[in-house]
Enzyme design. Sequence first.
Site, PDB file in Angstrom:
ATOM      1  N   GLY A  58     -12.734  -2.401  -5.805  1.00 10.73           N
ATOM      2  CA  GLY A  58     -11.850  -1.980  -6.882  1.00 10.73           C
ATOM      3  C   GLY A  58     -10.587  -1.285  -6.427  1.00 10.73           C
ATOM      4  N   ASP A  60      -6.978  -0.811  -4.725  1.00 13.88           N
ATOM      5  CA  ASP A  60      -5.842  -1.714  -4.545  1.00 13.88           C
ATOM      6  C   ASP A  60      -5.298  -1.654  -3.121  1.00 13.88           C
ATOM      7  OD1 ASP A  60      -6.018  -2.360  -7.251  1.00 13.88           O
ATOM      8  OD2 ASP A  60      -4.728  -0.686  -7.815  1.00 13.88           O
ATOM      9  N   ASP A  87       2.426  -3.419   6.088  1.00 11.65           N
ATOM     10  CA  ASP A  87       1.625  -2.462   6.858  1.00 11.65           C
ATOM     11  C   ASP A  87       2.509  -1.468   7.615  1.00 11.65           C
ATOM     12  OD1 ASP A  87       2.382  -4.719   8.299  1.00 11.65           O
ATOM     13  OD2 ASP A  87       0.728  -4.552   9.719  1.00 11.65           O
ATOM     14  N   ASP A 206       1.610  -2.121  20.529  1.00 10.31           N
ATOM     15  CA  ASP A 206       0.867  -2.931  19.551  1.00 10.31           C
ATOM     16  C   ASP A 206      -0.387  -3.569  20.162  1.00 10.31           C
ATOM     17  OD1 ASP A 206       0.093  -4.833  17.652  1.00 10.31           O
ATOM     18  OD2 ASP A 206       1.916  -6.042  17.827  1.00 10.31           O
ATOM     19  N   GLY A 378       2.140 -13.193  15.293  1.00 13.64           N
ATOM     20  CA  GLY A 378       3.367 -12.470  15.608  1.00 13.64           C
ATOM     21  C   GLY A 378       3.146 -11.341  16.587  1.00 13.64           C
ATOM     22  N   HIS A 379       1.936 -11.263  17.148  1.00 15.33           N
ATOM     23  CA  HIS A 379       1.592 -10.136  18.020  1.00 15.33           C
ATOM     24  C   HIS A 379       1.321 -10.592  19.448  1.00 15.33           C
ATOM     25  CE1 HIS A 379       1.144  -7.496  14.491  1.00 15.33           C
ATOM     26  NE2 HIS A 379       0.676  -8.585  13.902  1.00 15.33           N
TER      27      HIS A 379
END
Lengths: 589, 589
Positions: A58, A60, A87, A206, A378-379
Amino acid sequence: MSTQKQTIKPSTYVGKKLKIIPLSGLEEVGKNCTIFEYGDDIIVVDLGLMFPNEEMPGVDYVVPDITYLKKNKNKIRGLIITHGHMDHTGAIPYFMKELGFPTIFTLPLTAEMIRVRLEEFKLDKKVMIKIIGPDDQLNLGIFNLSFFRVNHNIPDSVGIGIKTPLGIVIHTGDYKFDHTPVDQEPTEFHKIARLGGEGVLALLSDSTNSEQPGFAVSEKKIGENLNSLFDQARGRIIISTFASLLSRQQQIINAAILHGRKVAVSGYSLEKNLEIAIRLRYMNFPKDIFIPIRAIGDYPDHKISVICTGAQGQETSALGRMSKGEHRDVQIKHGDLVVLSSSPIPGNERSVQNLMNSLFRLGAKVVYNKIFGVHASGHAYQEEQKLMIALSRPRYFIPIHGERYMLERQSDTAVSIGVPRENSYVISNGCVLEFIEDTNPAYVKLALANRFTNHKIPVRARVAAKKLPSGYVMVDGLGIGDVGNIVLRDRQLMSQDGMFVIIVTVDNETLDLVGSPDIISRGFVYLREAKDLLQETRKKVRDIVKDHTSVGRIENWSSLKTALRDEIGTYLFQKTERRPMILPVVIEV
Amino acid sequence: MSTQKQTIKPSTYVGKKLKIIPLSGLEEVGKNCTIFEYGDDIIVVDLGLMFPNEEMPGVDYVVPDITYLKKNKNKIRGLIITHGHMDHTGAIPYFMKELGFPTIFTLPLTAEMIRVRLEEFKLDKKVMIKIIGPDDQLNLGIFNLSFFRVNHNIPDSVGIGIKTPLGIVIHTGDYKFDHTPVDQEPTEFHKIARLGGEGVLALLSDSTNSEQPGFAVSEKKIGENLNSLFDQARGRIIISTFASLLSRQQQIINAAILHGRKVAVSGYSLEKNLEIAIRLRYMNFPKDIFIPIRAIGDYPDHKISVICTGAQGQETSALGRMSKGEHRDVQIKHGDLVVLSSSPIPGNERSVQNLMNSLFRLGAKVVYNKIFGVHASGHAYQEEQKLMIALSRPRYFIPIHGERYMLERQSDTAVSIGVPRENSYVISNGCVLEFIEDTNPAYVKLALANRFTNHKIPVRARVAAKKLPSGYVMVDGLGIGDVGNIVLRDRQLMSQDGMFVIIVTVDNETLDLVGSPDIISRGFVYLREAKDLLQETRKKVRDIVKDHTSVGRIENWSSLKTALRDEIGTYLFQKTERRPMILPVVIEV
């Protein structure tokens, strides 16, 4: 985490502390936010959101816990955003006010994407966004910031070099090294190397793909593969991808142009992002390439391509509705080629498979990344991560952006190419990594002995004993942070075996039961087929009430409620081996 | 599905029909069950269960819908089980009685595993299990069955050749081709090839890995990799795998013996399966290799290995408890090597990642299949699937065991090596595939023209218009099939935004509200922090009741209930943007 050897006795305090605080994004993929603090100056890099996992029904979104930033909001000199993905940007509208509306610094496309979202929250007039170029220098308090372009699957992605009194800190943002990127903007390797030459205290890098050996696939290859699918297709081509993968959308449209197909777009967020990119001239197309999705029937099938959202199997997305025959304008049919140009986010595998099954059943041919290269991450993969580390030559390594196991993997990678294990910090959200200059000869010697790095300032480093608040803050409807563990636990419990409300009405004079006990139950058994069980339960309820009222007047009903909860719970379990949440209500009249 | 061309006019009915009915296992991985029927004879191959997906909260298992079999139970000549995994055996205890206790035919290990489970259901005395050898022939009604050993990750796995009046039908069971299997029992290629030479009407073949190019990794390679981990480890080794992967457990214990480590086992199903395999001499070990899990503290760390359940991240499993610090005998510590010798079942990715994160945080090193080869699938890859098809040379191809998209992949593979597209049937659960002999010269010609197969009997094939009932039958606690869509939908709704019970007590003389409305809510908002909202809601409830009672006596309360549901629902949504399930109760006193 590797425990750092601290056998050297620290001198008395020499300089100010530099604090690096990965507030969020270290125990998840998402809601990235990192704090840099020195004296009275704080800068914040990224302020993202995360999508909830299945333990948060539930909910979001999930956003970072900004308690610490709120308390220190007058120190904040700026919020720097590395690129326009949710993000990294998604939590901005929720927290601007609480943070005292800090100025946002970012590149043009990112700026516009943030502005449009702030508009939706009616905040665009209140927030100052300063647009920077990749060659700009930024002085924010004690910090001097420079930027380097990296490749990612959205234009205008940058990493940041942060000059501090203790050396340079590099934050990569999300990155990969793509020698043939779609936006024609190669990684600015020279800038990273230059920073590395000057002496990098720490690299924050990353970790999303730290399990992947080798190099990430270039977007160019994906473009070629998409072209070959366009070559072969005879019917309509429907391609689904992330709304934020602007580079991919560019490639799809390129392929459509090359093959003389029109492009129709379906999906709110996708349309919005495309509109921004075209308006800012990040994409250039002949004007007549797009047609409205409702007009696709006006063209022969081989002249049609559709870009839509829903590659993650989201039920209410454009492709989700097509797969259920509920899309107003697109009915999937035999001869359609559906391409899922993405890969499933962990946790979405099931929904993506359901989506594929439905599309196949409707007669479509479905092509997805596992069987043909239609998506590139993309990483950075391991070899790219090594290159980033080798270019920047950091003294300390701090893997960010990823779950614990991903951070551990990148830490192993860093150690494998020369970063000393004790200088690689795999830490958790809210950990405060402190660096203090210390001219104790032992620290000087240690700094000079480390041949891997050009950083020679003697520092001692440690993780502060106290972590900052860094739990999940959940956004559910209009509530931010009001859904906590109790509410979630109740939702989970009810989703397992349902609930069972027992209402007994008691005459407050005679203590007799008035009428029959009422029972409201959902998610437990199908009530129409469980009449006997209900009958028996009502009888038991009556008996329990009688037992408890026979002793005469009682002050409150808690012992009766406990008895109802326990005894009816046990009874229902015996009969069904299910444990619904039992909620007794006593009404006195 | 490929629509078969039926331009030939069928002759009048010639022979009896052979019906092949994949009742279950074609829209999922699990609950496998296939029916073969000719005249008055039915045989059933496998009767498995499936674990529920996230759309079935609270459900324990899912089993096939056996409505058709119940109706025809007097035709059933036997239930043949290909191997001992739950997705092939798990539904047996639930349905034996309803099917009139058909005799079960299977190999010794499978037989014992089924018997032990029937014992738990107190059914072992009532069910006849006939043990067969792989070289036995079995006459069941019109059908003549022979068996061929295949490789899988449990011993005693077989495929079946079913001789019917219209030709041979091959059912592969779960299989891979492993030239160096752990149980030393190679695939009986010669038997498959011999059947292929005699003329195979149809091949039903395992599709689980139909996306994977190449060949599956041999268990032997996994054994070598496990040994290399044992070589390097200095501390304890804790290896988690599926309870049913007997071959893997064998390898782990082999490695422990080789490295002078004791083996402790944790996990009920694992212990049970190991006990059976050892008792039946499928595994042979020195007696003193095992130690009780509570005794691991009595040995130095480098003498300890632990096999446990929980590689899928199940919270209550042995490894799940270790990862949360809740295992009675094993506390994870720095220096432990944890090996996840399995790969995540789709849908479990999230829990497996959570498990790894927790183990890393506790200081363990975690090795898993993505970074080092510690798991091999038991299912054929594309090149093995090709070999199975080439050996059996079937006229018709029916991919089974898998979701729609997997079946489609194997169908493509079959077509790529010579099966005519129109002879490959990608169908759904409960479809009835009918074969009828027809000596119409056109059919004879068609049969002779197909060079791919040795099957030359002229038949016509079709999918019957009517499907058999084949929905999900859910097992939840003691209930089999009583949890349906309504109960599930309610569970899902309550898990999203919770529920909100409004109880109003009305004086049946004056129609006045008695006392204040009671509100019981769970999973919606944290009530203690929502006092204002509750206050306002109560006021609204009072107003609504007053509106509805002011018109005087009313027959039933449904319009009041509807008003409460709608208006309070709208109000709560305005205030929170959440939609709890609203349950109004009116009590007359």
